[in-house]
Design a protein around this motif. Structure first.
Motif, PDB file in Angstrom:
ATOM      1  N   THR A  70       0.816  -1.215   0.000  1.00 57.41           N
ATOM      2  CA  THR A  70       0.000   0.000   0.000  1.00 57.41           C
ATOM      3  C   THR A  70       0.850   1.265   0.000  1.00 57.41           C
ATOM      4  OG1 THR A  70      -1.523   1.270   1.415  1.00 57.41           O
ATOM      5  CG2 THR A  70      -0.090  -0.245   2.520  1.00 57.41           C
ATOM      6  N   GLU A  72       0.345   3.366   1.998  1.00 55.85           N
ATOM      7  CA  GLU A  72       0.465   3.715   3.421  1.00 55.85           C
ATOM      8  C   GLU A  72       1.831   3.330   3.985  1.00 55.85           C
ATOM      9  OE1 GLU A  72      -2.434   4.253   6.073  1.00 55.85           O
ATOM     10  OE2 GLU A  72      -4.142   4.071   4.746  1.00 55.85           O
ATOM     11  N   ARG A  96      -2.990   4.107  12.988  1.00 53.52           N
ATOM     12  CA  ARG A  96      -2.941   3.541  11.634  1.00 53.52           C
ATOM     13  C   ARG A  96      -1.853   2.480  11.504  1.00 53.52           C
ATOM     14  NH1 ARG A  96      -5.553   7.615   8.026  1.00 53.52           N
ATOM     15  NH2 ARG A  96      -4.913   6.446   6.203  1.00 53.52           N
ATOM     16  N   ARG A 140     -14.402   4.654   2.909  1.00 52.84           N
ATOM     17  CA  ARG A 140     -13.372   5.483   2.275  1.00 52.84           C
ATOM     18  C   ARG A 140     -14.033   6.649   1.540  1.00 52.84           C
ATOM     19  NH1 ARG A 140      -9.586   0.698   0.055  1.00 52.84           N
ATOM     20  NH2 ARG A 140     -11.539  -0.413   0.338  1.00 52.84           N
ATOM     21  N   VAL A 141     -13.200   7.625   1.209  1.00 54.20           N
ATOM     22  CA  VAL A 141     -13.768   8.929   0.866  1.00 54.20           C
ATOM     23  C   VAL A 141     -14.611   8.919  -0.416  1.00 54.20           C
ATOM     24  CG1 VAL A 141     -11.693   9.803  -0.320  1.00 54.20           C
ATOM     25  CG2 VAL A 141     -13.258  11.396   0.774  1.00 54.20           C
ATOM     26  N   ASN A 144     -17.927   7.176   0.185  1.00 58.27           N
ATOM     27  CA  ASN A 144     -18.726   8.011   1.100  1.00 58.27           C
ATOM     28  C   ASN A 144     -19.366   9.173   0.354  1.00 58.27           C
ATOM     29  OD1 ASN A 144     -18.187   6.528   3.366  1.00 58.27           O
ATOM     30  ND2 ASN A 144     -17.074   8.126   4.454  1.00 58.27           N
ATOM     31  N   THR A 156     -19.195  14.559   3.870  1.00 63.85           N
ATOM     32  CA  THR A 156     -18.426  14.727   5.111  1.00 63.85           C
ATOM     33  C   THR A 156     -16.939  14.894   4.798  1.00 63.85           C
ATOM     34  OG1 THR A 156     -18.327  12.318   5.227  1.00 63.85           O
ATOM     35  CG2 THR A 156     -20.034  13.409   6.565  1.00 63.85           C
ATOM     36  N   TYR A 158     -13.319  15.554   6.167  1.00 58.30           N
ATOM     37  CA  TYR A 158     -12.596  15.492   7.439  1.00 58.30           C
ATOM     38  C   TYR A 158     -11.471  16.529   7.436  1.00 58.30           C
ATOM     39  CZ  TYR A 158     -14.814  10.827   7.784  1.00 58.30           C
ATOM     40  OH  TYR A 158     -15.705   9.787   7.815  1.00 58.30           O
ATOM     41  N   ARG A 165      -5.097  13.310  -2.091  1.00 55.41           N
ATOM     42  CA  ARG A 165      -4.984  11.899  -2.466  1.00 55.41           C
ATOM     43  C   ARG A 165      -5.028  11.828  -3.993  1.00 55.41           C
ATOM     44  NH1 ARG A 165      -4.283  11.856   2.285  1.00 55.41           N
ATOM     45  NH2 ARG A 165      -5.028  10.354   3.840  1.00 55.41           N
ATOM     46  N   ASP A 225      -3.558  11.303   9.851  1.00 54.62           N
ATOM     47  CA  ASP A 225      -4.021  11.300   8.460  1.00 54.62           C
ATOM     48  C   ASP A 225      -2.920  11.899   7.565  1.00 54.62           C
ATOM     49  OD1 ASP A 225      -5.981  10.950   6.404  1.00 54.62           O
ATOM     50  OD2 ASP A 225      -6.303  13.115   6.422  1.00 54.62           O
ATOM     51  N   ARG A 229      -0.516  12.754  -0.822  1.00 54.31           N
ATOM     52  CA  ARG A 229      -0.128  11.445  -1.368  1.00 54.31           C
ATOM     53  C   ARG A 229      -0.289  11.473  -2.884  1.00 54.31           C
ATOM     54  NH1 ARG A 229      -3.516   6.882   1.018  1.00 54.31           N
ATOM     55  NH2 ARG A 229      -2.172   7.036   2.839  1.00 54.31           N
TER      56      ARG A 229
HETATM   57  O1  LIG Z   1     -15.956  10.712   4.492  1.00 52.90           O
HETATM   58  C1  LIG Z   1     -14.725  10.938   4.402  1.00 52.90           C
HETATM   59  C2  LIG Z   1     -13.740   9.912   4.400  1.00 52.90           C
HETATM   60  C3  LIG Z   1     -12.427  10.273   4.316  1.00 52.90           C
HETATM   61  N1  LIG Z   1     -12.041  11.569   4.196  1.00 52.90           N
HETATM   62  C4  LIG Z   1     -10.628  11.958   4.013  1.00 52.90           C
HETATM   63  O2  LIG Z   1     -10.258  11.485   2.736  1.00 52.90           O
HETATM   64  C5  LIG Z   1      -8.888  11.093   2.717  1.00 52.90           C
HETATM   65  C6  LIG Z   1      -8.798   9.673   2.212  1.00 52.90           C
HETATM   66  O3  LIG Z   1      -9.332   8.821   3.172  1.00 52.90           O
HETATM   67  P1  LIG Z   1      -9.703   7.287   2.865  1.00 52.90           P
HETATM   68  O4  LIG Z   1     -10.322   6.730   4.110  1.00 52.90           O
HETATM   69  O5  LIG Z   1     -10.487   7.198   1.616  1.00 52.90           O
HETATM   70  O6  LIG Z   1      -8.301   6.582   2.535  1.00 52.90           O
HETATM   71  P2  LIG Z   1      -6.821   6.782   3.128  1.00 52.90           P
HETATM   72  O7  LIG Z   1      -6.035   7.500   2.088  1.00 52.90           O
HETATM   73  O8  LIG Z   1      -6.854   7.381   4.489  1.00 52.90           O
HETATM   74  O9  LIG Z   1      -6.340   5.297   3.291  1.00 52.90           O
HETATM   75  C7  LIG Z   1      -6.278   4.412   2.177  1.00 52.90           C
HETATM   76  O10 LIG Z   1      -5.042   4.590   1.599  1.00 52.90           O
HETATM   77  C8  LIG Z   1      -4.568   3.733   0.622  1.00 52.90           C
HETATM   78  C9  LIG Z   1      -5.018   2.311   0.692  1.00 52.90           C
HETATM   79  O11 LIG Z   1      -3.933   1.417   0.725  1.00 52.90           O
HETATM   80  C10 LIG Z   1      -5.985   1.961   1.745  1.00 52.90           C
HETATM   81  O12 LIG Z   1      -7.076   1.396   1.112  1.00 52.90           O
HETATM   82  C11 LIG Z   1      -6.489   3.002   2.659  1.00 52.90           C
HETATM   83  O13 LIG Z   1      -5.849   2.800   3.865  1.00 52.90           O
HETATM   84  C12 LIG Z   1      -8.395  11.291   4.145  1.00 52.90           C
HETATM   85  O14 LIG Z   1      -7.714  12.509   4.240  1.00 52.90           O
HETATM   86  C13 LIG Z   1      -9.661  11.333   4.978  1.00 52.90           C
HETATM   87  O15 LIG Z   1      -9.510  12.127   6.132  1.00 52.90           O
HETATM   88  C14 LIG Z   1     -13.008  12.579   4.175  1.00 52.90           C
HETATM   89  O16 LIG Z   1     -12.688  13.771   4.068  1.00 52.90           O
HETATM   90  N2  LIG Z   1     -14.309  12.223   4.294  1.00 52.90           N
END
Ligand SMILES: O=c1ccn([C@@H]2O[C@H](COP(=O)(O)OP(=O)(O)O[C@H]3OC[C@@H](O)[C@H](O)[C@H]3O)[C@@H](O)[C@H]2O)c(=O)[nH]1
Length: 267
Positions: A70, A72, A96, A140-141, A144, A156, A158, A165, A225, A229
């Motif tokens: 990942t 990550e 995390r 995941r974003v 969502n 939403t 955050y 991303r 967070d 990326r």
């Molecule tokens: O409803 C939401 C969900 C998430 N977010 C934000 O959106 C960004 C992405 O969040 P996600 O939960 O979609 O995913 P993340 O980037 O944190 O993690 C992902 O990264 C890469 C993959 O390997 C994994 O599947 C997963 O861990 C974060 O900054 C999070 O804070 C929102 O603003 N609103």
């Protein structure tokens, strides 16, 4: 499914299993932050013991083994965009780390089986991926925002929404993984789409594509967070001739069709 030489087995990779196989795509692990943080010890066990069991199976069968790692592993990266040579900036004691450190040790185990036992291995580092058939409550974003926009709920965001991303469509990921598995190089390979967006830009794009009337609601961000990326995919491009094809706007439109059906909103 339904093919005579296809067998589906439901099994927890933390337990050993005896199968006859030629190739292993080892994808087993919760990947959405809310899911991998829900039972973090199990996430670490899955990443360590699960990967060790699958490597043991590959060793017995002399199968080629691909680990789905990942982005990550780069943590909250100090290098931008991230190249495969970057060692990352991961908090080892944060919420995390069950996933981040779990995937890092999974890469380590994979390389040790390669060096110690001559196992044929491949490593892919998957960046944020989205597409049809994601669980509606995946968390995941992208899923969502799409589900919220369709249901006329606020999107939403955050934190302040300036974190970035880079989102790849699922079909690009699958082609990338197959190219790595069938190629001659161990990797690691970044597999992701370099198009980078802030979460506010994503929210506005979802509004535009799905529901212009949708509103945005800010929520407190989660700990550790990553602030940005984006993959450098030069290695995959040059060695495998792979690059992503689907732009975010087009991928979102395909996802909306599927989500509408499953939310009972008509396609
Ligand atoms: O409803 C939401 C969900 C998430 N977010 C934000 O959106 C960004 C992405 O969040 P996600 O939960 O979609 O995913 P993340 O980037 O944190 O993690 C992902 O990264 C890469 C993959 O390997 C994994 O599947 C997963 O861990 C974060 O900054 C999070 O804070 C929102 O603003 N609103």
């Amino acid at each position: 499914m339904g093919k005579p030489n296809f067998e589906l087995i439901r099994h927890d990779v933390v337990e050993r299993v005896l199968l006859e196989v030629d190739q292993i795509y080892h994808l087993a692990c919760p990947a959405s932050p809310i899911h991998y943080k829900y039972n973090p010890i199990k996430t670490s066990k899955t990443s360590f013991l699960g990967t060790m069991n699958m490597l043991g199976l590959a060793k017995r069968c002399r199968a080629r083994f691909l680990i789905s790692s990942t982005s990550e592993v780069y943590g909250d990266p100090l290098q931008h965009p991230q190249e495969e040579t970057y060692w990352g900036n991961v908090n080892p004691v944060g919420e995390r780390s069950c996933y981040d450190e779990g995937k890092r040790v999974a890469e380590t185990l994979t390389m040790d089986y390669h060096r110690e036992h001559g196992l044929e291995v491949r490593i892919v580092r998957i960046f944020n991926t989205y597409g049809p058939r994601m669980a509606l409550d995946d968390g995941r974003v992208v899923s969502n925002f799409v589900a919220q926009a369709l249901k006329n709920e606020p999107l939403t965001v955050y934190g302040d929404g300036t974190q970035t991303r880079s989102f790849q469509f699922v079909t690009d990921l699958v082609k990338g993984m197959v190219a790595v598995m069938d190629g001659a190089h161990v990797g690691p390979f970044n597999i992701g789409n370099p198009g980078e967006f802030t979460m506010l830009e994503l929210a506005n794009l979802v509004k535009e594509v799905v529901n212009p009337k949708a509103t945005i609601e800010f929520r407190e961000n989660t700990s550790d967070d990553p602030s940005r990326r984006r993959p450098n995919i030069t290695k995959a491009k040059e060695i495998l001739g792979w690059e992503p094809k689907v732009a975010l706007r087009d991928g979102l439109a395909m996802m909306v069709q599927d989500f509408k059906k499953r939310l009972g909103l008509g396609a």
